[in-house]
Motif scaffolding. Structure first.
Motif, mmCIF file in Angstrom:
data_model
loop_
_atom_site.group_PDB
_atom_site.id
_atom_site.type_symbol
_atom_site.label_atom_id
_atom_site.label_comp_id
_atom_site.label_asym_id
_atom_site.label_seq_id
_atom_site.Cartn_x
_atom_site.Cartn_y
_atom_site.Cartn_z
ATOM 1 N N VAL A 67 -11.457 9.776 9.500
ATOM 2 C CA VAL A 67 -11.828 8.422 10.734
ATOM 3 C C VAL A 67 -11.682 7.063 9.526
ATOM 4 C CG1 VAL A 67 -13.421 7.045 12.183
ATOM 5 C CG2 VAL A 67 -12.917 10.109 12.365
ATOM 6 N N THR A 68 -10.600 6.644 9.497
ATOM 7 C CA THR A 68 -10.311 5.433 8.869
ATOM 8 C C THR A 68 -10.830 4.246 10.171
ATOM 9 O OG1 THR A 68 -8.991 3.720 7.990
ATOM 10 C CG2 THR A 68 -8.427 5.222 9.330
ATOM 11 N N GLN A 69 -11.688 3.475 9.716
ATOM 12 C CA GLN A 69 -12.718 2.058 10.677
ATOM 13 C C GLN A 69 -12.455 0.584 9.972
ATOM 14 O OE1 GLN A 69 -16.865 3.914 12.082
ATOM 15 N NE2 GLN A 69 -16.803 4.462 9.698
ATOM 16 N N ALA A 70 -11.415 0.679 10.466
ATOM 17 C CA ALA A 70 -10.936 -0.676 10.197
ATOM 18 C C ALA A 70 -10.340 -0.388 8.272
ATOM 19 C CB ALA A 70 -11.989 -2.095 9.966
ATOM 20 N N GLY A 71 -9.927 0.384 7.664
ATOM 21 C CA GLY A 71 -8.869 1.135 6.826
ATOM 22 C C GLY A 71 -7.958 -0.209 6.103
ATOM 23 N N VAL A 72 -7.846 -0.204 4.935
ATOM 24 C CA VAL A 72 -6.855 -0.844 4.006
ATOM 25 C C VAL A 72 -5.391 0.460 4.114
ATOM 26 C CG1 VAL A 72 -6.004 -1.816 2.748
ATOM 27 C CG2 VAL A 72 -7.919 -2.559 3.040
ATOM 28 N N ASN A 73 -5.285 0.793 4.920
ATOM 29 C CA ASN A 73 -4.536 1.860 5.224
ATOM 30 C C ASN A 73 -3.224 1.946 4.647
ATOM 31 O OD1 ASN A 73 -6.877 2.795 7.236
ATOM 32 N ND2 ASN A 73 -5.401 1.485 8.573
ATOM 33 N N ASP A 74 -2.486 1.434 3.967
ATOM 34 C CA ASP A 74 -1.104 0.983 3.086
ATOM 35 C C ASP A 74 -1.582 0.189 1.575
ATOM 36 O OD1 ASP A 74 1.370 0.875 2.135
ATOM 37 O OD2 ASP A 74 2.138 0.376 4.117
ATOM 38 N N LEU A 75 -1.894 0.555 1.367
ATOM 39 C CA LEU A 75 -2.276 -0.310 -0.462
ATOM 40 C C LEU A 75 -0.247 -1.050 -0.759
ATOM 41 C CD1 LEU A 75 -4.532 2.211 -2.473
ATOM 42 C CD2 LEU A 75 -4.841 0.053 -0.466
ATOM 43 N N VAL A 76 0.432 -0.035 -0.796
ATOM 44 C CA VAL A 76 1.283 -0.151 -1.211
ATOM 45 C C VAL A 76 1.626 -2.214 -0.083
ATOM 46 C CG1 VAL A 76 4.222 -0.141 -1.369
ATOM 47 C CG2 VAL A 76 2.368 1.595 -1.549
ATOM 48 N N ALA A 77 1.790 -2.005 1.149
ATOM 49 C CA ALA A 77 1.844 -3.256 1.955
ATOM 50 C C ALA A 77 1.376 -4.576 1.295
ATOM 51 C CB ALA A 77 2.158 -2.427 3.126
ATOM 52 N N ALA A 78 -0.131 -4.122 0.959
ATOM 53 C CA ALA A 78 -0.869 -5.059 0.923
ATOM 54 C C ALA A 78 -0.821 -5.330 -0.616
ATOM 55 C CB ALA A 78 -2.509 -4.339 0.606
ATOM 56 N N GLY A 79 -0.963 -4.276 -1.523
ATOM 57 C CA GLY A 79 -0.552 -4.561 -3.145
ATOM 58 C C GLY A 79 0.702 -5.888 -3.312
ATOM 59 N N ALA A 80 1.829 -5.704 -2.462
ATOM 60 C CA ALA A 80 2.990 -6.436 -2.563
ATOM 61 C C ALA A 80 2.650 -7.947 -1.486
ATOM 62 C CB ALA A 80 4.206 -5.707 -1.460
ATOM 63 N N VAL B 293 -7.030 -5.312 -2.974
ATOM 64 C CA VAL B 293 -6.367 -4.618 -3.614
ATOM 65 C C VAL B 293 -6.037 -4.672 -4.693
ATOM 66 C CG1 VAL B 293 -4.163 -3.386 -3.434
ATOM 67 C CG2 VAL B 293 -5.773 -3.905 -0.507
ATOM 68 N N GLU B 294 -5.689 -5.521 -5.237
ATOM 69 C CA GLU B 294 -4.529 -5.885 -7.382
ATOM 70 C C GLU B 294 -5.950 -5.681 -7.507
ATOM 71 O OE1 GLU B 294 -4.251 -7.978 -4.333
ATOM 72 O OE2 GLU B 294 -2.815 -7.575 -4.421
ATOM 73 N N ALA B 295 -7.741 -6.218 -7.584
ATOM 74 C CA ALA B 295 -8.454 -5.924 -8.661
ATOM 75 C C ALA B 295 -9.293 -4.021 -8.304
ATOM 76 C CB ALA B 295 -9.693 -5.851 -7.997
ATOM 77 N N LEU B 296 -8.544 -3.504 -7.403
ATOM 78 C CA LEU B 296 -9.107 -1.818 -7.240
ATOM 79 C C LEU B 296 -7.676 -1.469 -8.399
ATOM 80 C CD1 LEU B 296 -10.071 0.731 -6.113
ATOM 81 C CD2 LEU B 296 -8.666 0.417 -4.202
ATOM 82 N N MET B 297 -6.478 -1.852 -7.935
ATOM 83 C CA MET B 297 -5.443 -0.858 -8.474
ATOM 84 C C MET B 297 -4.965 -1.079 -9.799
ATOM 85 S SD MET B 297 -4.846 1.149 -6.094
ATOM 86 C CE MET B 297 -3.645 1.808 -6.594
ATOM 87 N N GLY B 298 -5.525 -2.086 -10.285
ATOM 88 C CA GLY B 298 -5.395 -3.206 -11.912
ATOM 89 C C GLY B 298 -4.080 -4.184 -11.893
ATOM 90 N N GLY B 299 -3.583 -4.849 -10.544
ATOM 91 C CA GLY B 299 -2.316 -5.331 -10.715
ATOM 92 C C GLY B 299 -2.085 -5.359 -9.115
ATOM 93 N N THR B 300 -0.762 -6.089 -8.520
ATOM 94 C CA THR B 300 0.037 -6.116 -7.697
ATOM 95 C C THR B 300 0.925 -4.738 -8.068
ATOM 96 O OG1 THR B 300 1.696 -7.116 -8.663
ATOM 97 C CG2 THR B 300 -0.083 -8.200 -7.636
ATOM 98 N N THR B 301 1.470 -4.911 -7.143
ATOM 99 C CA THR B 301 2.804 -3.482 -6.855
ATOM 100 C C THR B 301 3.945 -3.649 -7.855
ATOM 101 O OG1 THR B 301 4.119 -4.661 -5.540
ATOM 102 C CG2 THR B 301 2.367 -2.577 -4.460
#
Length: 350
Positions: free
Chosen positions: A228-241, A249-257
């Motif tokens: 179950v994803t409740q209000a999740g950021v389900n697409d990190l690629v789209a969010a990171g770009a 998202v950028e802080a989590l992933m260490g930068g944008t796409t």
């Protein structure tokens, strides 16, 4: 009332006691995936095999297990009162927890794994799931409340991000059979339920079997039966770009796409791992202004197009924090969906 248990000799970060009351919550809408902190308290973590202290028969019991050396690398196993009482009867006179059966047997119980939100920020922890954890255990459901290292911790050893946050939740989920075994139980159906940033991680936990060998989190010990994803950021690629700003998202992933040169976004983003092959509830409130409802609807459509059994629930009148309230329509939707798919209360062994 839930009772937590402590073992001497281990001193983790400041903890917050799990109690059976509704949380008073506030929210600063600064980044995707926020939850509200709870007042600090002290506590400790234990390793598999540690036994909880005696409690009153009507109480659920909470025992904290460590899956790593850092304070955030911990999870709470919460047994409903009936199971907790049965466990107390099985305890040895030496106060040592019974060893797991050598054949891996033991009473089979369904488990709901909770993964908290908070924008993957280190200042948030699993105790934002207090109220819904209590709602589950009140109904006889075993809970595994999972914590992990977030981003921005004062001590670098406590800092998460890619890949540490993902490796943490993977290790924490994989510890579940051992933790249950320490009290003579065996996992049956496992449902992973995540809120906000935790919704992203819940989907990723369900996707681990799709990862290539050697990737962070690959070769899972535990594969969820439901997610179950409740209000999740389900697409990190789209969010990171979506923006050049260094948001959550950028802080989590260490930068944008465009700033990272490896394949971490493809390995971490739930949308990039489709199909998951796991029945999925994608839930959002139509008043969510933190993670917009379109994030949920887009993911559900992509999952269904990929062949997944994905159910979309857009709950009228609910906002980003509603899934943390056990009296909300959002949480009722989650409970109903889990029950319809076989997550059942646990009865004590006879």
């Amino acid at each position: 009332m839930m009772r937590s248990h402590r073992t001497a000799g281990q001193v983790p970060r400041s903890r917050r006691r799990l109690v059976g009351v509704a949380l008073a919550m506030s929210l600063t809408v600064a980044s995707a995936g926020c939850t509200a902190p709870t007042p600090p308290d002290s506590g400790t973590s234990t390793r598999p095999g540690a036994s909880p202290r005696p409690v009153e028969p009507d109480d659920a019991t909470l025992t904290t297990f460590a899956y790593g050396p850092r304070p955030a690398q911990a999870a709470d196993l919460i047994l409903p009162a009936a199971l907790a009482g049965a466990f107390e009867e099985r305890r040895t006179p030496s106060d040592v927890a019974p060893a797991p059966p050598p054949d891996g047997g033991g009473q089979v119980v369904d488990v709901v794994v909770l993964v908290h939100g908070g924008g993957w920020d280190a200042s948030y922890d699993r105790f934002s799931e207090t109220a819904v954890a209590r709602d589950l255990t009140d109904d006889g459901v075993v809970v595994w409340n999972l914590d992990y290292r977030g981003v921005g911790a004062p001590d670098p050893a406590d800092d998460g991000g890619w890949p540490g946050t993902f490796e943490d939740v993977a290790a924490g989920l994989d510890l579940l059979p051992e933790a249950l075994g320490s009290v003579g139980l065996t996992p049956g159906r496992v449902a992973v339920v995540g809120h906000s940033a935790g919704g992203t991680l819940a989907l990723w936990l369900a996707a681990r079997h799709t990862l290539p060998d050697g990737a962070p989190g690959a070769s899972p010990v535990v594969r969820p039966d439901l997610v179950v994803t409740q209000a999740g950021v389900n697409d990190l690629v789209a969010a990171g770009a979506a923006s050049g700003n260094r948001g959550a998202v950028e802080a989590l992933m260490g930068g944008t796409t465009s700033e990272v040169s490896d394949d971490r976004y493809d390995l971490a983003s739930p949308t990039a791992r489709l199909p998951l092959g796991v029945p999925t509830l994608v839930l959002t409130g139509d008043l969510d202004a933190v993670v917009l409802p379109s994030v949920a609807t887009d993911y559900a459509a992509a999952a269904q197009a990929a062949g997944d059994d994905a159910t979309l629930a857009v709950v009228p009148g609910d906002d980003h924090l509603s899934p943390q309230n056990p009296r909300s329509a959002s949480w009722a939707t989650v409970r109903g969906w889990l029950a319809d798919r076989g997550i059942s209360p646990s009865a004590p062994a006879t």
